[in-house]
Design an enzyme around this catalytic site. Structure first.
Site, short mmCIF file in Angstrom:
data_model
loop_
_atom_site.label_atom_id
_atom_site.label_comp_id
_atom_site.label_asym_id
_atom_site.label_seq_id
_atom_site.Cartn_x
_atom_site.Cartn_y
_atom_site.Cartn_z
N HIS A 1 -16.71 -16.89 -33.50
CA HIS A 1 -16.83 -16.19 -32.36
C HIS A 1 -16.74 -14.83 -31.97
CE1 HIS A 1 -18.46 -17.15 -28.29
NE2 HIS A 1 -17.78 -16.35 -27.57
N ASP B 1 -16.47 -12.76 -21.70
CA ASP B 1 -17.45 -13.02 -23.30
C ASP B 1 -18.85 -13.12 -22.05
OD1 ASP B 1 -18.15 -14.86 -24.79
OD2 ASP B 1 -16.15 -16.19 -24.47
N CYS C 1 -23.68 -15.81 -30.55
CA CYS C 1 -23.08 -15.16 -29.82
C CYS C 1 -22.84 -13.51 -30.10
CB CYS C 1 -20.74 -15.94 -30.18
SG CYS C 1 -20.73 -15.63 -32.03
#
Length: 632
Positions: free
Chosen positions: A450, A466, A406
């Site tokens: 994350h 995202d 991520c």
């Protein structure tokens, strides 16, 4: 007056007790400390069994100096949690080596009780507490043995006496726990190395930093929702916000601007309670977007929640968040300029690519969608095992490896936005969580760490984007285990391959959660709630002192009456005990003895009533009188 010499039996008791308490520290101590302590203990046992002289003081001083120097060289200090525990264990072993008298043995038992406390500096779980109770039991048994003028009749009797003493102290312990005035936070601070093993998010993010967290199944925090749990796509737990980028690493600001963030939100709000594990940082976590600031915390203008001091103990706070919101429409020019900065000379290929995109897509939203479509449709992969990146990590990721976690996607997306003239920043935190149906709460682990991006648009303000969700939608909808290939390393229970073990683990976690809430988390607020339920509102320290005195007095009175009654009913004379057993047998035959009837009169009456028993009764009575009173 000469001191009482400690026996070998008591020495072995003390050795076993101290070894039990020190055993959990073995995995944390240097190997040479373990070997030194074990050698000293075995040396003392050998000297006791062989009845040899104990070492001279000069030799003890040499060992003390050498051990202290070794611990200093190992830890670069003799203070702090780790160095202090290592030094304490070596000194305990040396104290055992020089133990000669009963007084020395008592000092060792008191030091053993102190060593029990040191285990809670590392772990405060239910198994640790239960094990320490057993250790206290063994240490108390050793202390009882030291205080016997004659050796106890057996190990079992010694252990039974210690158990009885601890059981009698339990009500008093409970009263002190419930009603002793509580203060907010600990009475003293722990050394900095007490948090050396604490895992959690950092104030920096570089390629691979969140991968390390994702390999840990340690709990970051737990959440109890007051209503239905939001959908997975809303479970973004906001933490540190990163603005500054040096070409490789993102960082949080060195100075924060505090103030209530201005936002527009659509009700209803989600209400929940967070129980945060200690991470030795100041940031708190809440669902995007937090609608209130917890007590003893502040909010920054970029919507970070920060505690007044580093979170070094478990923290519980009530929260309210809005899932549909907008904020930052009136962001000032200097803030937006900061969100556009890129270091010169780094990731030039990415910068050129962003300029090309800007020429094709003058609209900011269209450009953003094009970048997300590139991540979604081209050969980008979400993995825990990405290749190493060079001095220009974003260039290498976008145009060479295309494999990342991520932080790789968030960083690349933010750089592309900034290079295109769109203000952007990185938000780190956690995404998702595991619902525990046993306790009806959510567990958010370090593996859920994350990173995502916030981009600023003129008509919307700051918008969460995202890019990882574009590459791997399963990461948001089903969690990290569903998104990663089966070949990627993950903690055993994160994938959920063992349903029975997973169920047992959740059950145990529910028990640990209640332990944390009602024992470790018994703070002034909990104490006030308990007293309110008992009808005592706004209790002051004077009220608590009166409650303590009264309840302690009642407990002591009950224990005193119980002890006096036991002393009256328990017969310690073995001769009398045998005679009373003889009388009870006759009572079961229908020949009871009157309370005021003496042994001789009782035997005479039995001879008249049962001539067949007269010889046996006469012999037993004669023997009893001779043994008890010294006359036939």
């Amino acid at each position: 007056m000469p001191r009482a010499t400690i026996s070998l039996r008591n020495t072995l008791w003390l050795t076993a007790a101290l070894a039990m308490v020190a055993a959990p520290h073995a995995e944390r101590l240097p190997w040479w400390v373990i070997m030194l302590a074990a050698t000293i203990v075995l040396w003392r046992v050998y000297l006791g069994r062989a009845r040899l002289e104990l070492p001279r003081k000069w030799l003890m001083l040499v060992i003390v100096a050498g051990a202290t120097a070794g611990i200093y060289l190992n830890y670069r200090t003799i203070f702090g949690r780790d160095a202090g525990v290592a030094l304490l264990i070596v000194m305990l072993a040396l104290k055992l080596l020089e133990t000669r008298s009963q007084r020395d043995g008592m000092v060792l038992t008191f030091l053993g009780y102190f060593l029990v406390i040191t285990n809670f500096l590392y772990s405060q779980t239910v198994p640790t507490a239960l094990y320490m109770v057993v250790c206290v039991w063994i240490i108390t048994s050793a202390m009882i043995g030291l205080n016997h003028m004659q050796p106890p009749r057996g190990y079992r009797n010694q252990l039974r006496t210690a158990a009885l003493l601890l059981a009698q102290s339990a009500p008093l312990m409970l009263v002190l726990f419930l009603f002793f005035p509580r203060v907010q936070g600990p009475l003293w601070g722990l050394p900095h190395d007490a948090y050396s093993g604490v895992s959690g998010l950092s104030d920096t993010m570089s390629p691979g930093s969140l991968i390390n967290l994702s390999l840990s199944d340690a709990v970051a925090f737990r959440v109890e929702f007051k209503s239905a749990v939001p959908e997975p796509k809303y479970l973004y737990w906001r933490g540190p916000v990163m603005w500054d980028f040096d070409g490789y690493t993102w960082r949080t600001p060195s100075a924060y601007y505090y103030g209530e963030p201005q936002f527009d939100a659509t009700p209803p709000a989600v209400e929940y309670t967070v129980t945060l594990e200690p991470h030795n940082q100041r940031w708190l976590f809440a669902l995007d977007l937090p609608g209130l600031v917890p007590p003893r915390a502040v909010a920054t203008t970029d919507v970070q929640l920060r505690a007044a001091a580093p979170v070094t103990s478990r923290m519980r706070y009530e929260m309210k968040s809005f899932l549909n919101y907008s904020y930052g429409l009136e962001e000032n020019r200097s803030t937006l300029q900061r969100a556009l900065r890129l270091p010169p000379g780094f990731n030039q290929r990415t910068t050129e690519f962003a300029k090309t995109l800007r020429q094709k897509f003058p609209d900011d939203k269209a450009l953003m969608r094009e970048v997300l479509a590139m991540f979604r449709n081209e050969n980008f992969f979400y993995t825990l095992s990405p290749p190493q990146l060079g001095d220009h990590p974003v260039d290498d990721f976008l145009f060479k490896t295309r494999r990342g976690f991520c932080e790789h996607y968030a960083s690349a997306f933010a750089v592309l936005m900034r290079a295109s003239g769109i203000p952007a920043r990185i938000v780190t935190g956690y995404q998702g969580g595991e619902l525990n149906p046993v306790g009806n709460y959510m567990i958010v682990r370090q593996a859920d760490a994350h990173a995502w991006t916030e981009a600023w648009f003129r008509d919307e303000g700051w918008v969460r984007v995202d890019p990882t969700a574009a590459v791997s939608p399963l990461r948001v909808e089903s969690g990290i285990a569903a998104a990663l290939p089966s070949t990627d390393p993950l903690p055993l229970f994160i994938r959920g391959d063992y349903p029975l073990l997973r169920q047992l683990r959740l059950t145990w976690d529910s028990l640990a959660y209640r332990w944390n809430q009602w024992v470790l988390g018994y703070n002034p607020e909990r104490q006030r709630q308990l007293l309110s339920r008992a009808g005592i509102h706004d209790a002051t320290w004077r009220t608590l002192a009166v409650i303590l005195i009264v309840t302690t007095g009642l407990i002591m009175l009950v224990l005193l009456l119980f002890t006096l009654r036991r002393l009256r009913t328990v017969v310690h004379d073995p001769v009398k005990r045998a005679y009373l057993r003889f009388c009870r047998k006759l009572d079961r035959k229908g020949l009871p003895r009157d309370p005021a009837e003496g042994p001789g009169n009782y035997a005479a009456r039995l001879a008249r009533l049962r001539p067949d028993l007269a010889p046996a009764v006469a012999a037993i009575t004669h023997l009893y009188i001779a043994l008890r009173y010294g006359a036939g």
